[in-house]
Design a protein around this motif. Structure first.
Motif, mmCIF file in Angstrom:
data_model
loop_
_atom_site.group_PDB
_atom_site.id
_atom_site.type_symbol
_atom_site.label_atom_id
_atom_site.label_comp_id
_atom_site.label_asym_id
_atom_site.label_seq_id
_atom_site.Cartn_x
_atom_site.Cartn_y
_atom_site.Cartn_z
ATOM 1 N N UNK A 165 0.762 -1.082 -0.048
ATOM 2 C CA UNK A 165 -0.030 -0.022 0.007
ATOM 3 C C UNK A 165 0.908 1.179 -0.069
ATOM 4 N N UNK A 166 1.899 1.179 0.667
ATOM 5 C CA UNK A 166 2.709 2.433 0.940
ATOM 6 C C UNK A 166 3.711 2.629 -0.329
ATOM 7 N N UNK A 167 4.097 1.245 -0.964
ATOM 8 C CA UNK A 167 5.399 1.604 -1.967
ATOM 9 C C UNK A 167 4.820 1.420 -3.482
ATOM 10 N N UNK A 168 3.788 0.803 -3.696
ATOM 11 C CA UNK A 168 3.209 0.451 -4.883
ATOM 12 C C UNK A 168 4.335 -0.264 -6.002
ATOM 13 N N UNK A 169 4.787 -1.195 -5.474
ATOM 14 C CA UNK A 169 5.844 -2.201 -6.089
ATOM 15 C C UNK A 169 5.510 -2.291 -7.530
ATOM 16 N N UNK A 170 6.403 -2.159 -8.571
ATOM 17 C CA UNK A 170 6.013 -2.324 -10.004
ATOM 18 C C UNK A 170 4.993 -1.432 -10.556
ATOM 19 N N UNK A 171 4.716 -0.472 -10.038
ATOM 20 C CA UNK A 171 3.642 0.429 -10.396
ATOM 21 C C UNK A 171 4.086 1.862 -10.689
ATOM 22 N N UNK A 172 4.859 1.516 -11.914
ATOM 23 C CA UNK A 172 5.519 3.105 -12.142
ATOM 24 C C UNK A 172 4.657 4.129 -13.103
ATOM 25 N N UNK A 173 3.283 3.564 -13.400
ATOM 26 C CA UNK A 173 2.552 4.234 -14.001
ATOM 27 C C UNK A 173 2.669 3.998 -15.677
ATOM 28 N N UNK A 174 1.902 4.505 -16.267
ATOM 29 C CA UNK A 174 2.133 4.344 -17.722
ATOM 30 C C UNK A 174 3.403 4.822 -18.434
ATOM 31 N N UNK A 175 3.966 3.922 -19.345
ATOM 32 C CA UNK A 175 5.228 4.142 -19.986
ATOM 33 C C UNK A 175 5.085 4.723 -21.305
ATOM 34 N N UNK A 176 5.411 6.013 -21.636
ATOM 35 C CA UNK A 176 5.012 6.616 -22.925
ATOM 36 C C UNK A 176 6.135 6.161 -23.971
ATOM 37 N N UNK A 177 6.938 5.198 -23.634
ATOM 38 C CA UNK A 177 7.998 4.575 -24.458
ATOM 39 C C UNK A 177 7.561 3.119 -24.807
ATOM 40 N N UNK A 178 6.367 2.688 -24.205
ATOM 41 C CA UNK A 178 5.985 1.236 -24.452
ATOM 42 C C UNK A 178 5.277 1.205 -26.003
ATOM 43 N N UNK A 179 5.308 -0.004 -26.572
ATOM 44 C CA UNK A 179 4.879 -0.193 -27.746
ATOM 45 C C UNK A 179 3.316 -0.151 -27.798
ATOM 46 N N UNK A 180 2.589 0.227 -28.784
ATOM 47 C CA UNK A 180 1.244 0.187 -28.880
ATOM 48 C C UNK A 180 0.623 -1.465 -28.803
ATOM 49 N N UNK A 181 -0.382 -1.549 -27.878
ATOM 50 C CA UNK A 181 -0.901 -2.941 -27.874
ATOM 51 C C UNK A 181 -2.046 -2.854 -28.602
ATOM 52 N N UNK A 182 -2.366 -3.926 -29.280
ATOM 53 C CA UNK A 182 -3.572 -4.165 -30.081
ATOM 54 C C UNK A 182 -4.939 -4.023 -29.542
ATOM 55 N N UNK A 183 -5.527 -3.166 -29.894
ATOM 56 C CA UNK A 183 -6.742 -3.078 -29.304
ATOM 57 C C UNK A 183 -6.978 -1.879 -27.950
ATOM 58 N N UNK A 184 -5.550 -1.532 -27.762
ATOM 59 C CA UNK A 184 -5.357 -0.585 -26.617
ATOM 60 C C UNK A 184 -4.900 -1.523 -25.344
ATOM 61 N N UNK A 185 -4.024 -0.524 -24.606
ATOM 62 C CA UNK A 185 -3.964 -1.058 -23.327
ATOM 63 C C UNK A 185 -4.868 -1.164 -22.375
ATOM 64 N N UNK A 186 -5.254 -2.095 -21.288
ATOM 65 C CA UNK A 186 -6.098 -2.211 -20.506
ATOM 66 C C UNK A 186 -5.463 -1.706 -19.084
#
Length: 186
Positions: A165-186
């Motif tokens: 709850x405090x650290x949000x491990x692995x949740x750095x938010x959306x990555x603008x450099x990420x490849x596009x996902x078919x149908x859009x990322x969920x």
């Protein structure tokens, strides 16, 4: 006499063949994370459950990024059935250790994909894999951290819940450099 254009048959490269397999790997990882999340949810551990539900979506999105890449490069994607996932667990450490090993295996798969693209002189494919390599460093690091926290909690899962709850491990938010996902990322 009318000349008709012949459709050029695309021969799938080894890199593309491995990418098709990686779609299955990513979807299987997603389902495994759902099984882990459901176990935590059923055990009244909402932070751990939420963490792994998010991981499941992330793996699904990775698979859909590969699907989009294949379509963008004129390769017909094959949406596979997935492998059987594990549902029976006895304790928290077992689930997090499974997740860490799964991320290490995905890292090995991504490294093989990047090497294959390079060996085939597929610079576009190699560049596509760079984002996934970077992502795997973060994935392995966050699961390693979570496993360390679980180990240090000495069985007090409320400490693990508070940490998430405090650290949000692995949740750095959306990555603008990420490849596009078919149908859009969920």
């Amino acid at each position: 006499m009318a000349v008709t254009a012949k459709k050029i048959q695309h021969k799938e490269s080894q890199f593309e063949h491995l990418l098709q397999g990686q779609v299955k790997n990513e979807f299987t990882a997603s389902q495994q994370y759902i099984a882990v999340a459901v176990w935590f949810d059923d055990s009244d551990l909402p932070q751990l459950a939420s963490h792994f539900y998010k991981q499941a979506l992330e793996e699904r999105n990775h698979g859909m990024m590969i699907v989009q890449y294949l379509m963008d490069n004129g390769v017909k994607p094959h949406i596979p059935a997935i492998e059987q996932v594990r549902n029976d667990f006895s304790e928290t450490r077992e689930l997090v250790a499974l997740a860490l090993e799964q991320e290490r295996e995905v890292t090995r798969e991504i490294e093989t994909l990047a090497k294959t693209a390079r060996d085939e002189g597929n610079y576009i494919g190699e560049q596509f894999m760079q984002w996934f390599l970077k992502e795997q460093v973060e994935e392995v690091a966050s699961m390693s951290t979570l496993l360390n926290v679980v180990d240090r909690s000495n069985g007090n899962l409320f400490d693990v819940e508070t940490f998430l709850a405090r650290e949000s491990v692995g949740d750095e938010g959306a990555d603008a450099t990420a490849p596009k996902a078919a149908g859009g990322a969920l």
